[in-house]
Design an enzyme around this catalytic site. Structure first.
Site, PDB file in Angstrom:
ATOM      1  N   ASP A  30       0.860  -1.189   0.000  1.00 51.13           N
ATOM      2  CA  ASP A  30       0.000   0.000   0.000  1.00 51.13           C
ATOM      3  C   ASP A  30       0.889   1.228   0.000  1.00 51.13           C
ATOM      4  OD1 ASP A  30      -3.275   0.187   0.781  1.00 51.13           O
ATOM      5  OD2 ASP A  30      -2.120   2.051   0.847  1.00 51.13           O
ATOM      6  N   ARG A 154     -18.710  -9.047   0.614  1.00 51.43           N
ATOM      7  CA  ARG A 154     -19.501  -8.008   1.271  1.00 51.43           C
ATOM      8  C   ARG A 154     -18.804  -7.626   2.568  1.00 51.43           C
ATOM      9  NH1 ARG A 154     -24.468 -11.820   1.834  1.00 51.43           N
ATOM     10  NH2 ARG A 154     -22.647 -13.110   2.260  1.00 51.43           N
ATOM     11  N   GLU A 155     -18.690  -6.342   2.822  1.00 49.44           N
ATOM     12  CA  GLU A 155     -18.090  -5.903   4.087  1.00 49.44           C
ATOM     13  C   GLU A 155     -18.924  -6.464   5.229  1.00 49.44           C
ATOM     14  OE1 GLU A 155     -17.452  -1.667   4.073  1.00 49.44           O
ATOM     15  OE2 GLU A 155     -16.503  -1.772   2.114  1.00 49.44           O
ATOM     16  N   CYS A 260     -19.946   0.751  -2.727  1.00 52.46           N
ATOM     17  CA  CYS A 260     -20.050   0.089  -4.035  1.00 52.46           C
ATOM     18  C   CYS A 260     -21.300   0.440  -4.837  1.00 52.46           C
ATOM     19  CB  CYS A 260     -19.946  -1.423  -3.863  1.00 52.46           C
ATOM     20  SG  CYS A 260     -18.299  -1.931  -3.342  1.00 52.46           S
TER      21      CYS A 260
END
Ligand code: NAD
Length: 443
Positions: A30, A154-155, A260
């Site tokens: 990152d 999915r979170e 999203c």
């Protein structure tokens, strides 16, 4: 296999840790130094059930490492995943600058054949875009292939979704490359679809746009129910029992949010229009969703007789339960409207408070739902956290000054709410107050 994952957000971090848990050597990259320092120290930058334990275990076993050095990470990897952000521009178009930067970084570091896998949600044609960037920027004439492998996690259940996905989509330029990626996923023993890159890119947007449309459809039905004296909870239950329709993503409420659906629907609409198809169906689904919080907030204002001078407790800040993500959360619309109208706000969420403080430092935050509701004229429930579903309603009533509950997720039984002495305002339950719908409901 040696894997590099660029971007350690919800998707990159989960992808990296799951691949390492399957026995691969994974390096997660990152550009955010603070994030990498935290991850190295075992501090998770996001909340996700089971994540900390899985990261710690794989770090201890030496299969999972974190770095800001993209070039080194790419050099030692056979497969490079791009899992960076793809935020929207003002016109709905996807901003591909993070993908472009990652592709340039890969190009500069490539010293032997690599498979570059795009996991970020990107518009159809981005595979070609990435290929061109790498071709133009590579230092040596090394071969590479670009694959699309969209993510559907999915979170809130991201690890489980990655370990047991409904399907794995692999869009590849040829069978040999597809097989390399298939091999990576083979231990999961889940259904896979192998297709071309453009179709894989389209599968992701079409899926999200369809689910968003389903929610907007339920909300449109709810809006009719309100005037027609019907209860949308019963209506969608009856609809969802049809196996061709299904219960999922058919709940009416204050509208979909999150990182999203809003951006992906707008992006697909933008792509469609660019390609000459106006896509009126999706346009209407987006417009319905834009209207939904406004309708709900108008009902709040009406019931309260204006927001000026009122104290309102906001329960739930995350865009959905089990995540700390507040991107495009409906709580932000609600709080902004309350503040603009002159109300004071006390908010509570089990885990999304810190993120919300960055947006609304001026409001008060409580350590639980009852503290938030203390002396409040009204309580508004925005997120469907489990702890709100079974909340002690008598205690809630006692702690409040007023008697108004605004339920943006239809969590409660209107008859029970009436019995507890609340004025209950929810979504699409036109006859709910007289108890007809609840009395006939057998679940
Ligand atoms: P995120 O914003 O949480 O994480 C993206 C990360 O990428 C950030 O940590 C950022 O610092 C890093 N990054 C950006 N450019 C970089 C670069 N050049 N080099 C190294 N690191 C870089 O995003 P996210 O939620 O994980 O989403 C990533 C992608 O996956 C998006 O396209 C999103 O639409 C898609 N997606 C997200 C979800 C979800 O639930 N969050 C689900 C499916 C798909």
């Amino acid at each position: 296999m040696n894997i590099c994952v660029i971007g350690t957000g919800y998707v990159g971090l989960i992808t990296g840790v799951v691949f390492s848990d399957l026995g691969n050597e994974v390096v997660c990259v990152d550009k955010n130094e603070e994030k990498i320092a935290c991850l190295r120290a075992g501090i998770m930058p996001i909340y996700e059930p089971g994540l900390e334990e899985m990261v710690g275990r794989n770090q201890d076993e030496g299969r999972l490492t974190f770095t800001t050095d993209l070039a080194q990470a790419v050099k030692k990897s056979d497969v490079v995943f791009i899992a960076v952000g793809t935020p929207p521009k003002d016109n709905g178009e996807t901003d591909l600058s993070q993908v472009e930067a990652a592709a340039r970084g890969i190009a500069g570091a490539m010293d032997r054949y690599k498979v570059i896998v795009n996991k970020s949600t990107v518009p159809v044609g981005t595979g070609d875009f990435v290929r061109e960037i790498i071709e133009t920027n590579r230092r040596r004439n090394v071969e590479f292939d670009v694959v699309s492998n969209p993510e559907f996690l999915r979170e809130g259940s991201a690890i489980q979704d990655t370990l047991v996905p409904d399907r794995i989509v692999i869009g590849a330029p040829n069978q040999v490359v597809a097989m390399r990626i298939l091999e990576l996923y083979a231990p999961l023993e889940r259904p896979m679809i192998i297709t071309d890159v453009a179709s894989a890119e389209m599968i992701k947007y079409a899926s999200n746009a369809f689910l968003a449309t389903k929610i907007s459809f339920a909300n449109a039905i709810a809006n009719i129910c309100e005037s027609a004296g019907a209860d949308v909870v019963q209506v969608v239950k009856g609809m969802g029992m049809d196996t061709r329709i299904g219960q999922a993503f058919l709940q009416a409420g204050i509208g979909y949010g999150g990182s999203c659906f809003p951006k992906d629907t707008r992006s697909l609409l933008h792509t469609a229009q660019k390609l000459g198809y106006p896509f009126p169906l999706l346009d209407a689904a987006i417009a319905t969703n834009d209207e939904q919080p406004k309708r709900f907030i108008a009902k709040m204002e009406d019931a309260l007789g204006g927001f000026e001078g009122k104290q309102v407790a906001v329960l739930g800040l995350a865009f959905k339960a089990n995540t700390d993500d507040i991107r495009d959360a409906k709580s932000l619309d609600v709080i902004a409207a309350l503040l603009a109208g002159g109300a004071s706000v006390v908010a509570y969420d089990p885990i999304a408070v810190e993120n919300t403080k960055k947006v609304f430092p001026q409001i008060a935050y409580a350590k639980n739902a009852f503290d938030a509701a203390h002396d409040a004229d009204a309580v508004v429930v925005v997120t469907e956290w489990n702890e709100f579903k079974q909340i002690n309603l008598d205690r809630l009533k006692e702690t409040m000054k007023g008697d108004l509950i605004f339920d943006g997720r239809n969590l409660y039984d209107p008859v029970k709410m009436k019995r507890c002495g609340f004025r209950y305002v929810c979504v699409g339950r036109g006859n709910a107050a007289n108890g007809v719908a609840a009395a006939q409901s057998v679940s």
